[in-house]
Motif scaffolding. Structure first.
Motif, mmCIF file in Angstrom:
data_model
loop_
_atom_site.group_PDB
_atom_site.id
_atom_site.type_symbol
_atom_site.label_atom_id
_atom_site.label_comp_id
_atom_site.label_asym_id
_atom_site.label_seq_id
_atom_site.Cartn_x
_atom_site.Cartn_y
_atom_site.Cartn_z
ATOM 1 N N THR A 1 0.854 -1.078 -0.060
ATOM 2 C CA THR A 1 0.131 0.135 -0.228
ATOM 3 C C THR A 1 0.907 1.194 0.099
ATOM 4 O O THR A 1 0.533 2.146 -0.762
ATOM 5 C CB THR A 1 -1.072 0.120 1.224
ATOM 6 O OG1 THR A 1 -1.888 -1.271 1.216
ATOM 7 C CG2 THR A 1 -1.791 1.241 1.209
ATOM 8 N N THR A 2 1.936 1.559 0.808
ATOM 9 C CA THR A 2 2.935 2.318 0.839
ATOM 10 C C THR A 2 3.320 2.571 -0.503
ATOM 11 O O THR A 2 3.639 3.602 -0.993
ATOM 12 C CB THR A 2 3.842 2.298 2.070
ATOM 13 O OG1 THR A 2 3.318 2.127 3.182
ATOM 14 C CG2 THR A 2 4.575 3.417 2.201
ATOM 15 N N TRP A 3 3.891 1.552 -1.020
ATOM 16 C CA TRP A 3 4.469 1.452 -2.316
ATOM 17 C C TRP A 3 3.791 1.884 -3.494
ATOM 18 O O TRP A 3 4.222 2.897 -4.340
ATOM 19 C CB TRP A 3 5.271 0.218 -2.501
ATOM 20 C CG TRP A 3 6.129 -0.075 -3.958
ATOM 21 C CD1 TRP A 3 7.141 0.131 -4.240
ATOM 22 C CD2 TRP A 3 5.199 -0.712 -5.089
ATOM 23 N NE1 TRP A 3 7.223 -0.173 -5.461
ATOM 24 C CE2 TRP A 3 6.303 -0.663 -5.916
ATOM 25 C CE3 TRP A 3 4.185 -1.459 -5.280
ATOM 26 C CZ2 TRP A 3 6.312 -1.409 -7.302
ATOM 27 C CZ3 TRP A 3 3.894 -2.024 -6.687
ATOM 28 C CH2 TRP A 3 5.151 -1.858 -7.725
ATOM 29 N N GLN A 4 2.510 1.789 -3.525
ATOM 30 C CA GLN A 4 1.575 1.851 -4.664
ATOM 31 C C GLN A 4 1.168 3.149 -4.496
ATOM 32 O O GLN A 4 0.704 4.005 -5.320
ATOM 33 C CB GLN A 4 0.232 1.148 -4.390
ATOM 34 C CG GLN A 4 0.488 -0.415 -4.855
ATOM 35 C CD GLN A 4 0.496 -0.512 -6.399
ATOM 36 O OE1 GLN A 4 0.825 0.286 -7.098
ATOM 37 N NE2 GLN A 4 -0.494 -1.423 -6.734
ATOM 38 N N ASN A 5 1.409 3.976 -3.220
ATOM 39 C CA ASN A 5 1.009 5.344 -3.202
ATOM 40 C C ASN A 5 2.123 6.274 -2.878
ATOM 41 O O ASN A 5 1.884 7.466 -2.518
ATOM 42 C CB ASN A 5 -0.071 5.597 -1.955
ATOM 43 C CG ASN A 5 -1.357 4.600 -2.150
ATOM 44 O OD1 ASN A 5 -2.114 5.307 -2.924
ATOM 45 N ND2 ASN A 5 -1.533 3.550 -1.561
ATOM 46 N N ARG A 6 3.457 5.930 -3.120
ATOM 47 C CA ARG A 6 4.675 6.570 -2.698
ATOM 48 C C ARG A 6 4.545 7.704 -3.654
ATOM 49 O O ARG A 6 4.300 7.648 -4.824
ATOM 50 C CB ARG A 6 5.901 5.887 -2.853
ATOM 51 C CG ARG A 6 6.315 5.443 -4.330
ATOM 52 C CD ARG A 6 7.288 4.268 -4.066
ATOM 53 N NE ARG A 6 7.968 4.106 -5.457
ATOM 54 C CZ ARG A 6 7.199 3.126 -6.468
ATOM 55 N NH1 ARG A 6 6.083 2.893 -6.131
ATOM 56 N NH2 ARG A 6 8.120 3.141 -7.566
ATOM 57 N N PRO A 7 5.331 8.889 -3.154
ATOM 58 C CA PRO A 7 5.505 10.170 -4.368
ATOM 59 C C PRO A 7 6.571 9.557 -5.366
ATOM 60 O O PRO A 7 7.311 8.977 -5.190
ATOM 61 C CB PRO A 7 6.228 10.928 -3.219
ATOM 62 C CG PRO A 7 5.897 10.577 -1.993
ATOM 63 C CD PRO A 7 5.742 9.232 -1.784
#
Length: 419
Positions: A155-161
């Motif tokens: 989830t963090t990876w898919q939404n990273r800047p």
């Protein structure tokens, strides 16, 4: 351990093992015994730090807390199951870090399981492997729980800047088999790969969809834009329905370019295997032409020489012509980095191999989890996604000849390229 111990000490350990018939590896081997000794020594060091004094030190008198023996615990290590003695304090406040309470395995074991899973092994295959090699009894449910720790990371990876501008973006699809309503269906797992101004390739995200179209692609590209990607100079894609329209809506200045490698491969499907080398030489004048007129002349020659025998070959180039010709307007250095997609093809090959060994997936999330772990392994990223990298690795893969191409990007695209 080999660097810390003097050669004489290592020789003595090996000689002692040989004299007693102790194997080097395995559950009761020398490596397991050394692992036990190192873990227990580390736990004793943690206890000393916790109490503030060494074992037997008079400074501990009247301190209010002291050592209170130990309890046995079996932990799974990369040397196999090891029975260790965990120290405890009288106040019950000691919380070891190297082997946390209620933990039955070391962190390296989790990394090993994730690595095996990322290579396409099923949970039962991993269980059998651990039992055969390490003599460890690990349930498939536990292995599944270990692999589930990456869900939040995904989830963090898919939404990273993201970077503000990517000179090149590749969009490709892999076919995955997913069980849906009791029926296994084919779905497309779309990968968006960006090449940043340093020439480093990274996967920007994964999206699974059974029916692609302009609406789906608009959602994907808008998500990328909302993560900070305001522009893409060249977007390479391959016949994905509705994608060019979505690109023009989100990044109106982007040049949409068909993937030349895919175009060649798709057109060669119509050619007999015995003649593919000959036809490949006939195609080369088209995509190496100096301009569109020269490419059209080369296409006419291909049509005249091979059109009757392989009409599908020629038709594939004719259908893709409008999406192919932007490639011809670029300098040779830019063409080379667009055409040379070896790193991307290598990634796709490895991911397809992993997908093939796994068969089908119970859900979209399960497929994304495996793809993400495979991508993370290929890109050389560490287990926690943000931690230190193994020596000699980078986050992503480089692009050959990038510095020369970057000079031409700066001339062609001007201030759109942030350098």
């Amino acid at each position: 351990m080999a660097r810390l111990l003097p050669p004489q000490a290592l020789d003595a350990l090996i000689a002692g093992a040989q004299a007693t018939g102790t194997p080097l590896d395995g559950p009761d081997g020398l490596l397991g015994q050394m692992t036990k000794a190192v873990i227990e020594r580390a736990l004793q060091t943690e206890m000393t730090h916790h109490l503030g004094y060494e074992h037997g030190d008079n400074d501990g008198a009247g301190s209010g807390n002291s050592r209170n023996g130990s309890y046995g615990k079996t932990v799974l290590t990369t040397a196999g199951p090891v029975r260790i003695a965990v120290p405890r304090d009288r106040n019950g406040e000691f919380a070891p870090q190297i082997v946390p309470k209620r933990s039955r395995r070391l962190g390296a074991v989790d990394e090993m399981i994730l690595s095996l899973y990322a290579r396409g092994m099923s949970t039962r295959d991993i269980r059998d492997h651990l039992a055969e090699v390490y003599g460890a009894d690990v349930s498939p449910a536990l292995i599944s729980n270990i692999t589930d720790v990456v869900v939040d990371e995904i989830t963090t990876w898919q939404n990273r800047p993201l970077e503000a501008v990517y000179p090149i973006v590749y969009i490709d699809a892999l076919v995955v088999k997913i069980r849906d309503g009791g029926v296994v269906t084919n779905k497309a797992a779309h990968l968006v790969i960006g090449v940043d101004v340093e020439g480093v390739k990274n996967v920007l995200g994964i999206w699974i969809e059974a029916n692609e179209g302009a609406k789906f692609w608009l959602t994907v590209l808008t998500a990328l834009k909302n993560r900070g990607m305001r522009d893409a100079l060249i977007v390479c894609c391959d016949g994905l329905r509705g994608l060019p329209e979505a690109i023009n809506a989100v990044w109106p200045k982007a040049t949409v370019q068909t993937c030349v490698t895919h175009l060649i491969r798709n057109s060669m499907k119509f050619v007999a295997y015995s003649e593919r080398k000959h036809i490949a030489r006939a195609l080369r004048p088209i995509y190496t032409a100096i301009d569109e007129n020269a490419a059209l002349h080369a296409l006419d020659e291909l049509r005249a020489e091979h059109g009757k025998r392989y009409p599908g070959l020629v038709a594939a180039w004719e259908r893709a012509w409008e999406a192919f010709i932007p490639f011809l307007s670029f300098d040779t250095e830019i063409r080379r980095v667009i055409y040379t997609t070896n790193a991307i093809e290598s990634m796709n090959f490895q991911l397809r191999k992993t997908l093939k060994t796994r068969g089908h997936f119970p859900s979209d999330e399960a497929a994304i989890k495996l793809l993400y772990l495979g991508i993370r392994r290929i890109e050389g990223r560490h287990i926690d996604g943000d931690g230190p990298l193994p020596a000699g690795t980078i986050r992503g893969t480089g692009t050959m000849g990038w510095n020369r191409a970057l000079n031409h990007f700066a001339i062609v695209f001007g201030d759109r390229l942030p350098i």
